[in-house]
Design a protein around this motif. Structure first.
Motif, PDB file in Angstrom:
ATOM      1  N   ARG A   1       0.719   1.158 -13.991  1.00 14.17           N
ATOM      2  CA  ARG A   1       1.941   1.127 -13.182  1.00 14.17           C
ATOM      3  C   ARG A   1       1.769   0.244 -11.949  1.00 14.17           C
ATOM      4  NH1 ARG A   1       4.783   6.430 -11.388  1.00 14.17           N
ATOM      5  NH2 ARG A   1       6.048   4.830 -10.391  1.00 14.17           N
ATOM      6  N   THR A   2       0.589   0.333 -11.317  1.00 15.63           N
ATOM      7  CA  THR A   2       0.369  -0.436 -10.080  1.00 15.63           C
ATOM      8  C   THR A   2       0.476  -1.937 -10.334  1.00 15.63           C
ATOM      9  OG1 THR A   2      -1.062   1.335  -9.315  1.00 15.63           O
ATOM     10  CG2 THR A   2      -1.205  -0.726  -8.112  1.00 15.63           C
TER      11      THR A   2
ATOM     12  N   ILE B   1      -6.182  -3.127  -5.422  1.00  7.64           N
ATOM     13  CA  ILE B   1      -5.853  -1.826  -4.822  1.00  7.64           C
ATOM     14  C   ILE B   1      -7.000  -0.865  -5.145  1.00  7.64           C
ATOM     15  CG2 ILE B   1      -4.438   0.236  -5.293  1.00  7.64           C
ATOM     16  CD1 ILE B   1      -3.073  -1.454  -3.267  1.00  7.64           C
ATOM     17  N   VAL B   2      -7.459  -0.155  -4.136  1.00  6.99           N
ATOM     18  CA  VAL B   2      -8.472   0.878  -4.361  1.00  6.99           C
ATOM     19  C   VAL B   2      -7.735   2.211  -4.453  1.00  6.99           C
ATOM     20  CG1 VAL B   2     -10.465   2.090  -3.386  1.00  6.99           C
ATOM     21  CG2 VAL B   2     -10.164  -0.370  -2.966  1.00  6.99           C
TER      22      VAL B   2
ATOM     23  N   VAL C   1      -7.095  -2.896 -10.106  1.00  8.95           N
ATOM     24  CA  VAL C   1      -7.138  -1.547  -9.525  1.00  8.95           C
ATOM     25  C   VAL C   1      -8.543  -0.993  -9.718  1.00  8.95           C
ATOM     26  CG1 VAL C   1      -6.191   0.799  -9.656  1.00  8.95           C
ATOM     27  CG2 VAL C   1      -4.690  -1.162 -10.036  1.00  8.95           C
ATOM     28  N   VAL C   2      -9.159  -0.506  -8.627  1.00  4.84           N
ATOM     29  CA  VAL C   2     -10.495   0.089  -8.744  1.00  4.84           C
ATOM     30  C   VAL C   2     -10.464   1.526  -8.235  1.00  4.84           C
ATOM     31  CG1 VAL C   2     -11.679  -2.125  -8.503  1.00  4.84           C
ATOM     32  CG2 VAL C   2     -11.271  -0.745  -6.482  1.00  4.84           C
TER      33      VAL C   2
ATOM     34  N   VAL D   1       0.836  -1.205   0.000  1.00  3.98           N
ATOM     35  CA  VAL D   1       0.000   0.000   0.000  1.00  3.98           C
ATOM     36  C   VAL D   1       0.877   1.265   0.000  1.00  3.98           C
ATOM     37  CG1 VAL D   1      -0.448   0.326   2.487  1.00  3.98           C
ATOM     38  CG2 VAL D   1      -2.251   0.772   0.846  1.00  3.98           C
ATOM     39  N   ARG D   2       2.052   1.167   0.612  1.00  5.24           N
ATOM     40  CA  ARG D   2       2.988   2.311   0.617  1.00  5.24           C
ATOM     41  C   ARG D   2       3.431   2.632  -0.816  1.00  5.24           C
ATOM     42  NH1 ARG D   2       5.829   2.097   5.248  1.00  5.24           N
ATOM     43  NH2 ARG D   2       6.455  -0.051   4.834  1.00  5.24           N
ATOM     44  N   LYS D   3       3.847   1.557  -1.540  1.00  6.21           N
ATOM     45  CA  LYS D   3       4.321   1.781  -2.914  1.00  6.21           C
ATOM     46  C   LYS D   3       3.170   2.213  -3.821  1.00  6.21           C
ATOM     47  CE  LYS D   3       8.479  -0.973  -2.942  1.00  6.21           C
ATOM     48  NZ  LYS D   3       8.878  -2.384  -2.879  1.00  6.21           N
TER      49      LYS D   3
END
Ligand code: XMP
Length: 508
Positions: free
Chosen positions: A482-483, A453-454, A493-494, A407-409
């Motif tokens: 990228r994520t 990841i939201v 990714v949402v 989550v940090r990155k």
């Protein structure tokens, strides 16, 4: 210092009134609606009282009311919306239940442009938000303006210097609302403009010197604008007697510890880094409930500060708590506890350190002005807010070092892309939330089963309400690509498209 007091009758715009008055350079503070006449009379420099709006009807048994005596306080009074109705009611005028109510922008027809409405045109746009109306005025009062839905949209009792407006001058939709508040605070109350950033800094330094004296103080430095500003302010007051402790909880922003070292290690204050990440992860193991996470983190912070305080022989704990933290933690009477912000709600009663909060009465944008005057690095002034409990409340479910790293990155990618597209400074916050579920994907011809990841990017003026940002799709797509490319544990990714309310900004 001259000051205006706003009595809080529970209106959601109550604090906005105080902000607007302060923007005029006049000091203003919000007090509970049941503040007594004696208490008001004791306030040094009191120049005027504003009765705020509120959701209740004066006929509700439980509606907040002040004693009619307040109207004899001896300084000018302005009632806004509910306050306007309440004054009429207390003075034995007539308030009645409105059939339709008036909501939104309305045309105000001004019949008397004196005093409170000085400088207005015959017709003005004002913002209304009410159902009840004042039907007839008490003796000695006269009507100054009307709208289609309110025969008495503004009134005055010139002799008693009491005024009322049914609309909201503090809301920007009221085109000349600023002028009305200026008419009241500056022209009618004659309050002097003594509220400036420089004055605040001077007074805060003086007050801190008095409060702390020769004792040693310790401050929790998170790297956010509030604690950084409190640190530099206190450094000016007590110099080396202030130890600023940066706790690396393992739940901080990307490369935060290096940044903090670079920013604070060469200053006059005593700067310390405590690496406590293992301690935090251990305490959070198996914990899933948001409030429990907050309490654990809050308790650990206090423990660490107490340990550091013992080492430094400090007796005072300085915190960067600002006004809105106190409101959201339910400090004022008519607001409920939404989240227990750890820097306010989580302090144990038996804590051995005395708490000192130099920024307790100022709003976020005022903190920014103070920070600029104190020459804090631009990066600190412009960076997004970061919650005290850190990434723990952006990981839904159990917190682990692995999830914290993801989550940090992911947040770092969002921030970089917001900067690349020129949007970083235009939004309140952009960050990632990691959900503790997995979904199926396909990457490189292979089935994957990974975390989503939201992405949450929001705009807000004061953190009380917020809107999700209508981010251009190419930027969203860049973040998404990228994520999933850079974080091998993520395959989806949402984008969160919920406003506050009903959602809060953070997911926990
Ligand atoms: P919410 O989620 O309440 O967030 O809409 C409003 C703002 O406050 C921050 N926030 C916190 N800050 N301790 C903090 O110091 C907390 O427990 C906390 N919870 C939320 C959030 O990041 C947002 O800017």
């Amino acid at each position: 210092m001259d000051r205006i007091v706003v009595l809080d009758f529970g209106g959601q715009y109550c604090h906005l009134i105080s902000r607007r008055i302060r923007d005029l350079g006049v000091y203003c503070e919000v007090l509970p609606s049941d503040t007594s006449l004696q208490e008001l009379r004791k306030i040094e420099g009191l120049k005027g009282v504003i009765l705020s709006g509120g959701a209740a009807s004066v006929y509700d048994k439980k509606s907040p009311k002040c004693s009619p005596e307040i109207l004899k306080v001896g300084v000018p009074i302005l009632g806004i919306c509910y306050g306007h109705q309440l004054i009429a009611f207390l003075e034995k005028g007539k308030v009645r239940y409105g059939r339709q109510g008036e909501y939104g922008v309305t045309q105000l027809n001004v019949t008397e442009k004196d005093k409170i409405l000085a400088g207005l045109q015959k017709q003005e746009k004002v913002w209304m938000n009410h159902r009840d109306v004042v039907e007839s005025l008490p003796a000695g009062y006269r009507t100054l303006a009307f709208t289609a839905g309110s025969r008495i949209a503004a009134y005055a009792n010139i002799g008693k210097k009491i005024f009322g407006v049914q609309f909201h001058p503090e809301v920007t939709h009221t085109t000349r609302g600023h002028r009305i508040l200026k008419n009241f605070a500056v022209n009618i109350c004659k309050a002097r403009k003594q509220w400036s950033t420089e004055d605040f800094i001077k007074q805060a330094i003086k007050e801190a010197r008095q409060a702390i004296g020769k004792r040693k103080a310790i401050l929790g430095l998170s790297g956010g604008i509030d604690s950084s500003t409190a640190a530099v302010l206190l450094e000016k007051a007590v110099g080396k007697n202030l130890t600023a402790v940066y706790v690396d909880t393992g739940l901080m922003r990307f490369k935060e510890t290096e940044f903090m070292k670079k920013t604070f290690s060469k200053r006059k204050l005593n700067f310390r880094i405590v690496n406590a990440s293992q301690r935090f992860f251990k305490a959070l193991k198996g914990v899933e409930k948001p409030e429990q996470k907050r309490k654990i983190i809050g308790r650990l912070f206090v423990e660490i500060f107490e340990e550091e305080a013992r080492k430094q022989k400090a007796e005072v704990l300085v915190q960067g708590t600002i006004y809105s933290d106190r409101i959201e933690s339910g400090v004022t009477k008519h607001s409920s506890v939404i989240k227990s912000h750890h820097n306010v709600g989580g302090l144990p009663k038996n804590m051995k350190l005395e708490v000192y909060e130099p920024l307790r009465d100022i709003y976020k944008d005022e903190v920014r002005k103070v920070a600029r005057k104190l020459n804090l690095p631009k990066e600190i002034i412009e960076r997004h807010v970061f919650p005290g409990p850190g990434l723990a409340i952006r990981i839904i479910g159990e917190v682990t070092p692995e999830k914290a790293e993801i989550v940090r990155k992911a947040t770092c990618i969002i921030e970089q892309e917001l900067k690349n597209s020129g949007l970083y400074k235009k939004v309140w916050m952009g960050f990632a939330v990691l959900l503790s579920i997995k979904s199926v994907g396909i990457q490189g011809d292979q089935r994957t089963y990974r975390y989503p990841i939201v992405v949450r990017i929001i705009q807000s003026k004061d953190a009380m309400t917020a809107n999700y940002t209508k981010i251009p799709h190419p930027t969203l797509e860049k973040i998404s690509t990228r994520t999933v490319n850079e974080l091998k544990q993520v395959n989806r990714v949402v984008y969160d498209i919920t406003n506050k309310p009903p959602a809060t900004m953070e997911w926990e």
